[in-house]
Design an enzyme around this catalytic site. Structure first.
Site, mmCIF file in Angstrom:
data_model
loop_
_atom_site.group_PDB
_atom_site.id
_atom_site.type_symbol
_atom_site.label_atom_id
_atom_site.label_comp_id
_atom_site.label_asym_id
_atom_site.label_seq_id
_atom_site.Cartn_x
_atom_site.Cartn_y
_atom_site.Cartn_z
ATOM 1 N N HIS A 140 -1.166 -9.859 12.911
ATOM 2 C CA HIS A 140 -0.379 -10.844 12.210
ATOM 3 C C HIS A 140 -0.522 -10.740 10.593
ATOM 4 O O HIS A 140 0.243 -10.985 9.675
ATOM 5 C CB HIS A 140 -0.684 -11.941 12.596
ATOM 6 C CG HIS A 140 0.013 -13.293 12.089
ATOM 7 N ND1 HIS A 140 1.449 -13.361 12.125
ATOM 8 C CD2 HIS A 140 -0.368 -14.485 11.221
ATOM 9 C CE1 HIS A 140 1.856 -14.697 11.389
ATOM 10 N NE2 HIS A 140 0.631 -15.118 10.807
ATOM 11 N N ARG A 149 3.094 -8.368 -0.156
ATOM 12 C CA ARG A 149 2.176 -7.195 -0.713
ATOM 13 C C ARG A 149 2.230 -6.077 -0.169
ATOM 14 O O ARG A 149 1.489 -5.784 0.641
ATOM 15 C CB ARG A 149 0.587 -7.832 -1.040
ATOM 16 C CG ARG A 149 0.620 -9.274 -1.838
ATOM 17 C CD ARG A 149 -0.749 -9.706 -1.835
ATOM 18 N NE ARG A 149 -1.330 -9.904 -0.405
ATOM 19 C CZ ARG A 149 -1.347 -10.873 0.279
ATOM 20 N NH1 ARG A 149 -0.534 -12.054 -0.064
ATOM 21 N NH2 ARG A 149 -1.741 -11.058 1.620
#
Length: 433
Positions: A140, A149
């Site tokens: 997750h 990112r």
């Protein structure tokens, strides 16, 4: 005895004279979870689930059918005192209840102390003093981090520190209680300023809940080798999240209104003793990952610290209910996908001297898998809403809409033992006020 040691209460040949317990998907006689239930029109009291029935432990205690040493804790209106008992006393109580429900000789004395679970209201089983939500599901963390990112989804501390934040204990509710769509601030990337209104990106999170038993004194850490002695049991946890609020508010201090509006738990505490057969080795870390620091590293925990539990999340929309359709499975995966063991979470939580108390609740963080069929939240499944899922009703979903119901389920399985479940964790979303 160690917290991973099995005994005759786990015997797969053991049966109960309660007919519905035979082959029950969640509550055979090998489980015996504790909960707080109220027969319709009556006050809450402590009971144990057996098949489709609930044994009223308060009634048993009042007529001297349990050990006097634990009788008082069974007559309380919460499970906090019961959770605080040493593991040995809980184990003795488990053996006694198992014997009562296994030996047909006890049937005449207990028949009037059994009630149909369908005729009862379940409550949050303990007064939760503190709630801490971890972020131990590495898949997750990778999946969500990659959306923000792409080249560096995990922050540098992730593989060293069991990341967590303090949640809101007052808004935790038992399965079946609706959740109201929250109001809050959100700021889309293209907007110059935030606006206030209902969340447009409501999400679920598939987690395990961990109930703390015996606590520790303020200023006294819990060693990793003893952390398992402080875990009383487990439940399912849906840590509802407003992703648009979260994206705007989480810097620099983390989640707040995006999480605090409500969390939903399954109402039964599946004890650490019941979970003993389903203890497995913690998966080896990928090559190149750092070894846990010494205060988080214990050989027994690495051999027995993970859980052989399969979890799943399902979605049932209003249109699906109207059409008589079954819930659609959104994901399914193993609890062993957690990067940190429960015991490591407990040891880290108390490593600075923080005092844990009986009835405190920990969340593991969203448990996801590296593949799409095991993604434990909508933000992962739909890639932030960009790839909506298609439902049997012809509808699509990027996030959760009003009238939708999320259902969490889990089953613990191991060769040579009877599977047990954690009970359902479900809630329908209501429109914002």
């Amino acid at each position: 005895m160690n917290w991973w040691t099995t005994d005759d209460t786990h015997d797969p040949e053991r049966t109960s004279w309660v007919d519905s317990a035979q082959g029950h998907c969640d509550f055979p006689v090998q489980n015996l979870p504790f909960g707080l239930f109220a027969p319709l029109g009556l006050e809450p009291r402590i009971g144990v689930a057996i098949g489709d029935m609930i044994l009223d432990l308060r009634a048993c205690a009042r007529v001297g059918m349990v050990d006097p040493a634990v009788s008082g804790s069974l007559q309380e209106t919460t499970l906090n005192q019961l959770l605080s008992l040493p593991g040995g006393q809980r184990r003795v109580l488990r053996h006694h209840i198992s014997a009562l429900l296994s030996d047909p000789a006890h049937r005449p004395a207990l028949s009037d102390k059994l009630v149909r679970a369908a005729d009862c209201v379940m409550h949050v089983p303990a007064t939760i003093g503190d709630y801490t939500d971890f972020y131990a599901g590495i898949h997750h963390a990778n999946n969500v981090g990659r959306q923000f990112r792409p080249d560096n989804p995990l922050l540098p501390n992730y593989k060293y520190v069991p990341i967590a934040y303090h949640g809101r204990a007052s808004s935790i509710r038992a399965s079946g209680v609706p959740v109201r769509r929250p109001m809050g601030q959100r700021k889309p990337p293209e907007a110059d300023a935030p606006t206030f209104g209902p969340t447009e990106r409501l999400d679920y999170e598939l987690e395990l809940g961990v109930w703390i038993g015996a606590g520790n004194e303020l200023g006294t850490p819990i060693p990793i080798a003893q952390a398992g002695d402080h875990v009383a049991g487990f439940c399912l946890l849906n840590d509802w999240s407003a992703r648009d609020f979260q994206a705007w508010e989480y810097q620099p201090l983390g989640p707040f209104l995006a999480k605090s509006f409500q969390s939903t738990i399954s109402p039964w505490i599946v004890t650490a003793e019941a979970m003993a057969p389903f203890r497995i080795a913690q998966p080896l870390r990928p090559e190149g990952d750092p070894e846990p620091l010494s205060y988080l590293l214990d050989a027994d925990d690495q051999r027995h610290g993970a859980l052989a539990i399969t979890l799943e999340a399902l979605l049932l929309t209003r249109a699906m209910r109207d059409q008589g359709l079954a819930p659609m499975r959104l994901c399914q995966g193993p609890a062993a996908n957690l990067y940190w063991t429960v015991q490591q979470m407990v040891a880290h939580h108390a490593s600075n001297g923080c005092n844990l108390n009986p009835g405190d609740l920990l969340g593991t963080g969203t448990i996801s898998a590296p593949t799409r069929d095991g993604l434990g939240s909508m933000v992962e499944l739909t890639v932030g809403g960009k790839e909506p899922i298609h439902l049997p009703s012809g509808e699509t979903r990027g996030f959760i809409e009003d009238g939708d119901e999320i259902v969490l389920r889990a089953t613990a399985q191991a060769e040579g033992f009877v599977p047990i479940g954690l009970g359902e964790c479900r809630a329908v979303v209501m429109e914002a006020k």
